[in-house]
Design a protein around this motif. Sequence first.
Motif, PDB file in Angstrom:
ATOM      1  N   MET A 192       0.839  -1.201   0.000  1.00  0.00           N
ATOM      2  CA  MET A 192       0.000   0.000   0.000  1.00  0.00           C
ATOM      3  C   MET A 192       0.875   1.252   0.000  1.00  0.00           C
ATOM      4  N   ILE A 193       1.932   1.243   0.816  1.00  0.00           N
ATOM      5  CA  ILE A 193       2.869   2.372   0.837  1.00  0.00           C
ATOM      6  C   ILE A 193       3.444   2.592  -0.553  1.00  0.00           C
ATOM      7  N   ALA A 194       3.871   1.501  -1.191  1.00  0.00           N
ATOM      8  CA  ALA A 194       4.494   1.609  -2.517  1.00  0.00           C
ATOM      9  C   ALA A 194       3.517   2.165  -3.544  1.00  0.00           C
ATOM     10  N   LEU A 195       2.289   1.658  -3.530  1.00  0.00           N
ATOM     11  CA  LEU A 195       1.286   2.105  -4.503  1.00  0.00           C
ATOM     12  C   LEU A 195       1.011   3.595  -4.352  1.00  0.00           C
ATOM     13  N   ILE A 196       0.800   4.029  -3.121  1.00  0.00           N
ATOM     14  CA  ILE A 196       0.476   5.443  -2.894  1.00  0.00           C
ATOM     15  C   ILE A 196       1.673   6.330  -3.192  1.00  0.00           C
ATOM     16  N   SER A 197       2.847   5.904  -2.756  1.00  0.00           N
ATOM     17  CA  SER A 197       4.056   6.701  -2.991  1.00  0.00           C
ATOM     18  C   SER A 197       4.291   6.957  -4.477  1.00  0.00           C
ATOM     19  N   LYS A 198       4.015   5.951  -5.289  1.00  0.00           N
ATOM     20  CA  LYS A 198       4.264   6.073  -6.735  1.00  0.00           C
ATOM     21  C   LYS A 198       3.214   6.919  -7.445  1.00  0.00           C
ATOM     22  N   ASN A 199       2.082   7.145  -6.772  1.00  0.00           N
ATOM     23  CA  ASN A 199       0.958   7.799  -7.450  1.00  0.00           C
ATOM     24  C   ASN A 199       0.524   9.120  -6.828  1.00  0.00           C
ATOM     25  N   ILE A 200       1.343   9.664  -5.936  1.00  0.00           N
ATOM     26  CA  ILE A 200       1.171  11.040  -5.458  1.00  0.00           C
ATOM     27  C   ILE A 200       2.521  11.746  -5.562  1.00  0.00           C
ATOM     28  N   ASP A 201       2.499  13.065  -5.587  1.00  0.00           N
ATOM     29  CA  ASP A 201       3.743  13.825  -5.725  1.00  0.00           C
ATOM     30  C   ASP A 201       4.186  14.473  -4.430  1.00  0.00           C
ATOM     31  N   ILE A 202       3.308  14.501  -3.429  1.00  0.00           N
ATOM     32  CA  ILE A 202       3.657  15.143  -2.160  1.00  0.00           C
ATOM     33  C   ILE A 202       4.289  14.118  -1.217  1.00  0.00           C
ATOM     34  N   PRO A 203       5.021  14.576  -0.202  1.00  0.00           N
ATOM     35  CA  PRO A 203       5.680  13.652   0.718  1.00  0.00           C
ATOM     36  C   PRO A 203       4.695  12.757   1.466  1.00  0.00           C
ATOM     37  N   LEU A 204       5.154  11.524   1.737  1.00  0.00           N
ATOM     38  CA  LEU A 204       4.331  10.514   2.388  1.00  0.00           C
ATOM     39  C   LEU A 204       4.920  10.161   3.753  1.00  0.00           C
ATOM     40  N   ILE A 205       4.102  10.324   4.806  1.00  0.00           N
ATOM     41  CA  ILE A 205       4.472   9.945   6.171  1.00  0.00           C
ATOM     42  C   ILE A 205       3.802   8.614   6.496  1.00  0.00           C
ATOM     43  N   VAL A 206       4.519   7.736   7.186  1.00  0.00           N
ATOM     44  CA  VAL A 206       3.966   6.444   7.584  1.00  0.00           C
ATOM     45  C   VAL A 206       4.267   6.205   9.058  1.00  0.00           C
ATOM     46  N   GLY A 207       3.263   5.763   9.818  1.00  0.00           N
ATOM     47  CA  GLY A 207       3.475   5.478  11.237  1.00  0.00           C
ATOM     48  C   GLY A 207       2.520   4.425  11.753  1.00  0.00           C
ATOM     49  N   GLY A 208       2.833   3.905  12.921  1.00  0.00           N
ATOM     50  CA  GLY A 208       1.974   2.930  13.586  1.00  0.00           C
ATOM     51  C   GLY A 208       2.386   1.496  13.326  1.00  0.00           C
ATOM     52  N   GLY A 209       2.571   0.726  14.388  1.00  0.00           N
ATOM     53  CA  GLY A 209       2.825  -0.698  14.253  1.00  0.00           C
ATOM     54  C   GLY A 209       4.226  -1.078  13.827  1.00  0.00           C
ATOM     55  N   ILE A 210       5.139  -0.125  13.781  1.00  0.00           N
ATOM     56  CA  ILE A 210       6.527  -0.423  13.407  1.00  0.00           C
ATOM     57  C   ILE A 210       7.289  -0.720  14.694  1.00  0.00           C
ATOM     58  N   VAL A 211       7.823  -1.938  14.807  1.00  0.00           N
ATOM     59  CA  VAL A 211       8.356  -2.404  16.085  1.00  0.00           C
ATOM     60  C   VAL A 211       9.867  -2.616  16.092  1.00  0.00           C
ATOM     61  N   ASP A 212      10.519  -2.471  14.928  1.00  0.00           N
ATOM     62  CA  ASP A 212      11.970  -2.655  14.905  1.00  0.00           C
ATOM     63  C   ASP A 212      12.585  -1.850  13.764  1.00  0.00           C
ATOM     64  N   LEU A 213      13.918  -1.857  13.692  1.00  0.00           N
ATOM     65  CA  LEU A 213      14.619  -1.071  12.675  1.00  0.00           C
ATOM     66  C   LEU A 213      14.301  -1.563  11.267  1.00  0.00           C
ATOM     67  N   PHE A 214      14.094  -2.870  11.132  1.00  0.00           N
ATOM     68  CA  PHE A 214      13.749  -3.403   9.813  1.00  0.00           C
ATOM     69  C   PHE A 214      12.408  -2.852   9.344  1.00  0.00           C
ATOM     70  N   GLY A 215      11.478  -2.646  10.274  1.00  0.00           N
ATOM     71  CA  GLY A 215      10.190  -2.065   9.919  1.00  0.00           C
ATOM     72  C   GLY A 215      10.339  -0.660   9.360  1.00  0.00           C
ATOM     73  N   ILE A 216      11.266   0.097   9.930  1.00  0.00           N
ATOM     74  CA  ILE A 216      11.529   1.451   9.430  1.00  0.00           C
ATOM     75  C   ILE A 216      12.118   1.399   8.028  1.00  0.00           C
ATOM     76  N   THR A 217      13.177   0.600   7.861  1.00  0.00           N
ATOM     77  CA  THR A 217      13.847   0.568   6.553  1.00  0.00           C
ATOM     78  C   THR A 217      12.960  -0.052   5.483  1.00  0.00           C
ATOM     79  N   ASN A 218      12.110  -1.002   5.856  1.00  0.00           N
ATOM     80  CA  ASN A 218      11.175  -1.571   4.879  1.00  0.00           C
ATOM     81  C   ASN A 218      10.173  -0.518   4.414  1.00  0.00           C
ATOM     82  N   ALA A 219       9.711   0.316   5.355  1.00  0.00           N
ATOM     83  CA  ALA A 219       8.790   1.400   4.975  1.00  0.00           C
ATOM     84  C   ALA A 219       9.482   2.392   4.051  1.00  0.00           C
ATOM     85  N   TYR A 220      10.752   2.710   4.354  1.00  0.00           N
ATOM     86  CA  TYR A 220      11.520   3.585   3.455  1.00  0.00           C
ATOM     87  C   TYR A 220      11.639   2.978   2.070  1.00  0.00           C
ATOM     88  N   ASP A 221      12.018   1.711   2.028  1.00  0.00           N
ATOM     89  CA  ASP A 221      12.215   1.043   0.736  1.00  0.00           C
ATOM     90  C   ASP A 221      10.924   1.005  -0.072  1.00  0.00           C
TER      91      ASP A 221
END
Length: 254
Positions: A192-221
């Motif tokens: 869902m993050i990937a789909l929205i990121s590719k189809n809007i031009d404004i910055p995307l913030i994501v939060g909630g339910g991220i429990v480790d460093l891999f969760g952060i980097t996966n959201a970035y990726d």
Amino acid sequence: MGNKDRNIYNQIAQAKLENRKLLAILLDPDKIIWENLDHHILKINQSPASHIFIGGSLVESNIIDELILKIKQNSQLPIVLFPGNPSQISREADGILFLSLLSGRNPDYLIEHQVKAAPILKKSQIEIISTGYILIESGKETAVERVSKTRPIDRNNFDLALATAQAGEMLGNKLIYLEAGSGAQKAVPLKMIALISKNIDIPLIVGGGIVDLFGITNAYDAGADLVVIGTAFENDTNFFNGCTSLQELANVNS
């Protein structure tokens, strides 16, 4: 540095253009233990955080001004309000995410609270950042759901999530915030993050339910421009485990 000079939104937008990822640590005033606050701020300063967000769904304590002033004594990071209602506004902050809960249809959170907040914000020096706030189903009822009396978007309904984000962008929102909710069982789906990121031009913030460093980097990726960490850091100030920069964080998955 005065509040007007910070220009937080321009910094976020520029980071997106340069593909530099950002990280905010969210502090809930109701959960602050004052005798631990100095240590908490030290750990934030030692973390990869680029911003500090202040707010929560309830926030019954009237300590936001005091909390922000205390943080400013010990940290240079920009402080951004993430308010649940107009009572959570502080003129001591550098900026405010001026939220409209686009995923729900409760008029209080679409426009009513914003109308009440506008005269207060007009008299302040706070940078106002229009933000489309989209709650995504996360496996259990969250505080945002209870307080706003709205249902989140089904985590498998990618089309509705995308259309909602695009509507927010078309309405003039400067940011889109995908939120699984405080203490969520499941984070926002990476697809869902990937789909929205590719189809809007404004910055995307994501939060909630991220429990480790891999969760952060996966959201970035996946395409998140700024990730918010709240509960995980509240529960463990050693969450970042010696990772002091966003560059180090970027190497976690490599």
